[in-house]
Design a protein around this motif. Structure first.
Motif, short mmCIF file in Angstrom:
data_model
loop_
_atom_site.label_atom_id
_atom_site.label_comp_id
_atom_site.label_asym_id
_atom_site.label_seq_id
_atom_site.Cartn_x
_atom_site.Cartn_y
_atom_site.Cartn_z
N ASP A 1 -5.50 -4.93 -4.38
CA ASP A 1 -4.97 -5.88 -3.39
C ASP A 1 -5.39 -7.28 -3.83
O ASP A 1 -6.56 -7.62 -3.79
CB ASP A 1 -5.54 -5.56 -2.01
N THR B 1 -10.38 -5.19 -5.17
CA THR B 1 -10.04 -6.61 -5.05
C THR B 1 -10.74 -7.37 -6.17
O THR B 1 -11.52 -6.78 -6.95
CB THR B 1 -10.47 -7.19 -3.69
N PRO C 1 -6.41 -9.84 -0.19
CA PRO C 1 -7.01 -8.99 0.84
C PRO C 1 -7.32 -9.72 2.15
O PRO C 1 -7.79 -9.09 3.10
CB PRO C 1 -8.29 -8.50 0.18
N TYR D 1 0.82 -1.20 0.00
CA TYR D 1 0.00 0.00 0.00
C TYR D 1 0.86 1.26 0.00
O TYR D 1 0.38 2.35 -0.35
CB TYR D 1 -0.93 0.01 1.21
#
Length: 301
Positions: free
Chosen positions: A252, A269, A255, A235
């Motif tokens: 991501d 996601t 996740p 991130y």
């Protein structure tokens, strides 16, 4: 003459292990390589931002792209070892590998870790001889995840003690062993398939900064960014871009560890593509590459 500025609708800043390279086989599928070529040929900048070495990128990404028919006008940037090394490759060869030696782990520590792995942990992991600034060990392909997790915990503790013995201030998560000046200039960073020992100054945020500079040198200023990763440390790519005024969304592909709260940018996601939560790692990475290629195709039609 300076390169002519261009403004592609978006650029991709990609972690490699997980989103691109399978954490099981450690290689990159031909389908992902094909997507890289299609997106790049359509004018989308692709920059790799990884903890992997330049050697890994050359063998697992560059050579397959060249073999698949990489256009002679195309060049790809790679930031490796979390910003400590970087290079550019085209359809013929890799350019010079730049190394920030100020961010390297001292060589005497590397020697100690190599010996530690050989003497006590070679049944579960190997010493990565390709790193130029970091020190890394990696799970053997034939070692189960359960056995590796056990060995990794023991290895990390031993590495912490070795760094302290050499007078190098080090941190592993919430455990700190400062040096005689009270500083912790290095960290031990475990991942799902490896442990990296590195300068505290390294990180995916440094990689993002280098990526922006490399594209700017080409005259390329993307309108927006997609960053892609499989860990919470990834991130930092999107964090840096957002703080510095760039439009960014983060993907991501794993996740399950939990999405950090309070992010000022969209976090995507596989479920945002209508896929099951079980679609993770390089399967999710491929799905997003196909999604972006589809969007680009629609905009050009």
């Amino acid at each position: 003459m300076d390169p002519m500025p261009t403004n592609p609708p978006f650029a991709l800043l990609l972690d490699v292990d997980g989103p691109i390279a399978s954490p099981v086989t450690r290689d990159v599928s031909p389908e992902i390589i094909a997507m890289f070529l299609e997106l790049s040929a359509s004018g989308i900048p692709i920059v790799f931002n990884t903890g992997r070495s330049d050697d890994f990128i050359k063998h697992e990404v560059m050579e397959p792209m060249i073999a698949a028919g990489m256009p002679p006008t195309l060049s790809i940037h790679a930031i490796c070892e979390k910003g400590a090394t970087w290079f550019t490759f085209d359809s013929k060869r890799a350019g010079e590998v730049h190394v920030d030696h100020k961010l390297a782990v001292p060589g005497n520590f590397s020697d100690g870790i190599r010996q530690l792995v050989t003497s006590s942990f070679s049944d579960c992991m190997f010493f990565d001889e390709t790193k130029l600034a970091m020190v890394s060990v990696e799970q053997n392909l034939d070692t189960s995840d359960t056995d590796y997790r056990r060995a990794q915990t023991e290895f990390d503790a031993a590495a912490l003690e070795e760094m302290a013995r050499l007078g190098l201030g080090v941190r592993r998560h919430d455990i700190a062993r400062p040096d005689t000046n009270g500083d912790t200039n290095f960290r031990i960073d475990p991942t799902i398939i490896s442990t990296d020992i590195e300068s505290m100054a390294l990180g995916k945020d440094l990689g993002a900064k280098r990526a922006l500079g490399m594209l700017a040198a080409d005259g390329i200023v993307p309108d927006s960014w997609f960053t892609v990763g499989d860990s919470r440390t990834d991130y930092a790519m999107a964090d840096w871009l957002a703080v510095n005024g760039h439009e960014v969304s983060h993907v991501d592909v794993r996740p399950g560890d939990g999405i950090p709260s309070g992010k000022t940018y969209p976090v995507l996601t596989a479920t945002d593509l209508g896929l099951a939560e079980e679609v993770i790692h390089d399967h999710a990475g491929l799905a997003f590459l196909r999604h972006w290629r589809g969007l680009l195709g629609a905009s050009l039609s």
